[in-house]
Design a protein around this motif. Structure first.
Motif, mmCIF file in Angstrom:
data_model
loop_
_atom_site.group_PDB
_atom_site.id
_atom_site.type_symbol
_atom_site.label_atom_id
_atom_site.label_comp_id
_atom_site.label_asym_id
_atom_site.label_seq_id
_atom_site.Cartn_x
_atom_site.Cartn_y
_atom_site.Cartn_z
ATOM 1 N N TRP A 1 0.912 -1.175 0.018
ATOM 2 C CA TRP A 1 -0.036 -0.060 0.000
ATOM 3 C C TRP A 1 0.765 1.318 0.003
ATOM 4 O O TRP A 1 0.486 2.198 0.465
ATOM 5 N N ASP A 2 2.093 1.087 -0.503
ATOM 6 C CA ASP A 2 2.874 2.444 -0.687
ATOM 7 C C ASP A 2 2.710 2.690 -2.137
ATOM 8 O O ASP A 2 3.452 2.762 -3.059
ATOM 9 N N LEU A 3 1.370 3.622 -2.353
ATOM 10 C CA LEU A 3 0.937 4.031 -3.699
ATOM 11 C C LEU A 3 1.903 4.965 -4.384
ATOM 12 O O LEU A 3 2.120 5.000 -5.599
ATOM 13 N N SER A 4 2.435 5.916 -3.521
ATOM 14 C CA SER A 4 3.283 6.803 -4.187
ATOM 15 C C SER A 4 4.624 6.416 -4.741
ATOM 16 O O SER A 4 5.417 6.464 -5.619
ATOM 17 N N ARG A 5 5.162 5.402 -3.990
ATOM 18 C CA ARG A 5 6.551 4.719 -4.520
ATOM 19 C C ARG A 5 6.152 3.767 -5.359
ATOM 20 O O ARG A 5 6.994 3.541 -6.458
ATOM 21 N N ALA A 6 4.982 2.951 -5.431
ATOM 22 C CA ALA A 6 4.604 2.290 -6.853
ATOM 23 C C ALA A 6 4.511 3.123 -8.002
ATOM 24 O O ALA A 6 4.882 2.624 -9.073
ATOM 25 N N ALA A 7 3.814 4.257 -7.912
ATOM 26 C CA ALA A 7 3.728 4.917 -9.143
ATOM 27 C C ALA A 7 5.122 5.626 -9.584
ATOM 28 O O ALA A 7 5.413 5.500 -10.541
ATOM 29 N N SER A 8 6.015 5.825 -8.644
ATOM 30 C CA SER A 8 7.104 6.577 -8.841
ATOM 31 C C SER A 8 8.301 5.500 -9.608
ATOM 32 O O SER A 8 8.935 6.130 -10.433
ATOM 33 N N VAL A 9 8.115 4.436 -9.363
ATOM 34 C CA VAL A 9 9.089 3.438 -9.595
ATOM 35 C C VAL A 9 8.738 2.836 -11.297
ATOM 36 O O VAL A 9 9.589 2.379 -11.731
ATOM 37 N N LEU A 10 7.602 3.052 -11.467
ATOM 38 C CA LEU A 10 7.060 2.598 -12.951
ATOM 39 C C LEU A 10 7.700 3.368 -14.015
ATOM 40 O O LEU A 10 7.581 4.641 -13.813
ATOM 41 N N ASP A 11 7.981 2.672 -15.188
ATOM 42 C CA ASP A 11 8.500 3.455 -16.340
ATOM 43 C C ASP A 11 7.306 3.619 -17.457
ATOM 44 O O ASP A 11 7.095 2.443 -17.801
ATOM 45 N N MET A 12 6.618 4.496 -17.460
ATOM 46 C CA MET A 12 5.412 4.488 -18.126
ATOM 47 C C MET A 12 5.487 4.493 -19.534
ATOM 48 O O MET A 12 4.707 3.819 -20.343
ATOM 49 N N HIS A 13 6.955 4.802 -19.978
ATOM 50 C CA HIS A 13 6.767 4.558 -21.457
ATOM 51 C C HIS A 13 6.804 2.843 -21.839
ATOM 52 O O HIS A 13 6.218 2.385 -22.930
ATOM 53 N N TRP A 14 7.310 1.869 -21.213
ATOM 54 C CA TRP A 14 7.361 0.675 -21.210
ATOM 55 C C TRP A 14 5.820 -0.122 -20.735
ATOM 56 O O TRP A 14 5.614 -1.134 -20.981
ATOM 57 N N ILE A 15 5.371 0.483 -19.724
ATOM 58 C CA ILE A 15 4.231 0.065 -19.083
ATOM 59 C C ILE A 15 3.100 0.083 -19.900
ATOM 60 O O ILE A 15 2.287 -0.853 -20.003
ATOM 61 N N LEU A 16 2.931 1.008 -20.947
ATOM 62 C CA LEU A 16 1.897 1.104 -22.023
ATOM 63 C C LEU A 16 2.024 -0.090 -22.858
ATOM 64 O O LEU A 16 0.797 -0.154 -23.506
ATOM 65 N N PHE A 17 3.043 -0.925 -23.075
ATOM 66 C CA PHE A 17 3.097 -1.942 -24.027
ATOM 67 C C PHE A 17 2.460 -3.181 -23.447
ATOM 68 O O PHE A 17 1.969 -3.988 -23.995
ATOM 69 N N LEU A 18 2.555 -3.255 -22.037
ATOM 70 C CA LEU A 18 1.762 -4.550 -21.309
ATOM 71 C C LEU A 18 0.562 -4.638 -21.643
ATOM 72 O O LEU A 18 0.212 -5.889 -21.834
ATOM 73 N N PRO A 19 -0.628 -3.715 -21.502
ATOM 74 C CA PRO A 19 -1.851 -4.477 -21.865
ATOM 75 C C PRO A 19 -2.215 -4.884 -23.246
ATOM 76 O O PRO A 19 -2.721 -5.942 -23.233
ATOM 77 N N SER A 20 -1.555 -4.450 -24.117
ATOM 78 C CA SER A 20 -1.631 -5.019 -25.457
ATOM 79 C C SER A 20 -1.008 -6.349 -25.491
ATOM 80 O O SER A 20 -1.609 -7.169 -26.206
ATOM 81 N N ILE A 21 0.221 -6.488 -24.937
ATOM 82 C CA ILE A 21 0.714 -8.004 -25.029
ATOM 83 C C ILE A 21 0.062 -8.842 -24.106
ATOM 84 O O ILE A 21 -0.153 -10.003 -24.751
ATOM 85 N N TYR A 22 -0.378 -8.373 -22.978
ATOM 86 C CA TYR A 22 -1.332 -9.290 -22.150
ATOM 87 C C TYR A 22 -2.704 -9.942 -22.867
ATOM 88 O O TYR A 22 -3.036 -10.873 -22.932
#
Length: 257
Positions: free
Chosen positions: A192-213
């Motif tokens: 439940w460390d939401l701020s750290r979870a959001a900061s660690v993500l690289d949004m450039h690569w994360i947007l590829f994942l829904p399509s692949i999944y």
């Protein structure tokens, strides 16, 4: 003298089964729009599909398109304009549109080829074996393929023995998950460390994942359904050719007089 059929409805190899079947061209085009190359993979056009997927990841990364999309969705339009690399922008649209058009056109053509192949009724080789691998026509559960794909993209393709797609989806998922720091984000999210979870993500690569999944799940389900249909078709062709001719000698029975 029997002539060899001009078209095969399916080809069984050690790496998988390539088959013709009816596809909705609009769905194929939609997958190409979601991620260029995915529509071609659904058509078993692997070389073209891998080329377009590599192009998408290269050009998208160089022009920072995914970051611009994130800023646009969060109404940060100035940052979206700043992050875009205009040197690469003009290279994106033509190939993107070609991917959609070509997958739609190829899907329509392959539907025509499927109808002709069904009329020719060519026999399907149902069993392949070598020192390294065995592949054969069999019935499998489409929903079990979905479950395996949901647990780990690529496992549904392994379940249906689609080795090429399984290798690509699995490796692609691992690489993009690593570069996007997905598992780290999930780890902090569970704490439940939401701020750290959001900061660690690289949004450039994360947007590829829904399509692949989504592609992994859809591809596994659809091809399992079609392989089951192919199994039924091969069985019907074999039974008609072997047991339906008028000269077939029926076995004698004591019950028959």
């Amino acid at each position: 003298m029997l002539q060899k059929p001009r078209r095969q409805i399916a080809f069984v190899s050690l790496l998988g089964i390539t088959q013709l079947h009816l596809r909705n061209p609009y769905i194929i085009a939609w997958w190409s729009a979601a991620f260029p190359g995915f529509g071609h993979l659904l058509l078993s056009k692997y070389f073209r599909g891998f080329m377009l997927i590599g192009w998408e990841m290269l050009i998208n990364s160089q022009m920072h398109l995914n970051e611009a999309i994130v800023y646009t969705f969060t109404a940060q339009f100035d940052k979206a304009n700043e992050v875009l690399n205009i040197r690469w922008m003009s290279l994106y649209a033509p190939v993107y549109l070609f991917s959609i058009y070509d997958s739609y056109r190829t899907s329509v053509d392959l539907n025509h080829q499927y109808l002709l192949a069904r009329r020719e009724n060519a026999p399907v080789e149902s069993f392949k074996m070598s020192g390294m691998e065995i592949n054969y026509l069999d019935k499998r559960s489409p929903w079990l393929a979905v479950v395996w794909s949901l647990l780990m993209p690529g496992m549904g393709q392994l379940y249906t023995h689609r080795i090429i797609n399984a290798f690509f989806v699995l490796v692609n998922w691992i690489v993009v998950s690593y570069l996007s720091h997905l598992l780290e984000g999930i780890h902090y999210l569970l704490y439940w460390d939401l701020s750290r979870a959001a900061s660690v993500l690289d949004m450039h690569w994360i947007l590829f994942l829904p399509s692949i999944y989504g592609f992994a799940v859809y591809d596994a389900y659809v091809n399992t359904v079609e392989y089951n249909k192919l199994f039924d078709h091969e069985q019907a062709v074999m039974l008609k050719r072997s047991y339906q001719p008028p000269q077939f000698p029926f076995p004698k029975s004591l019950l028959r007089k």
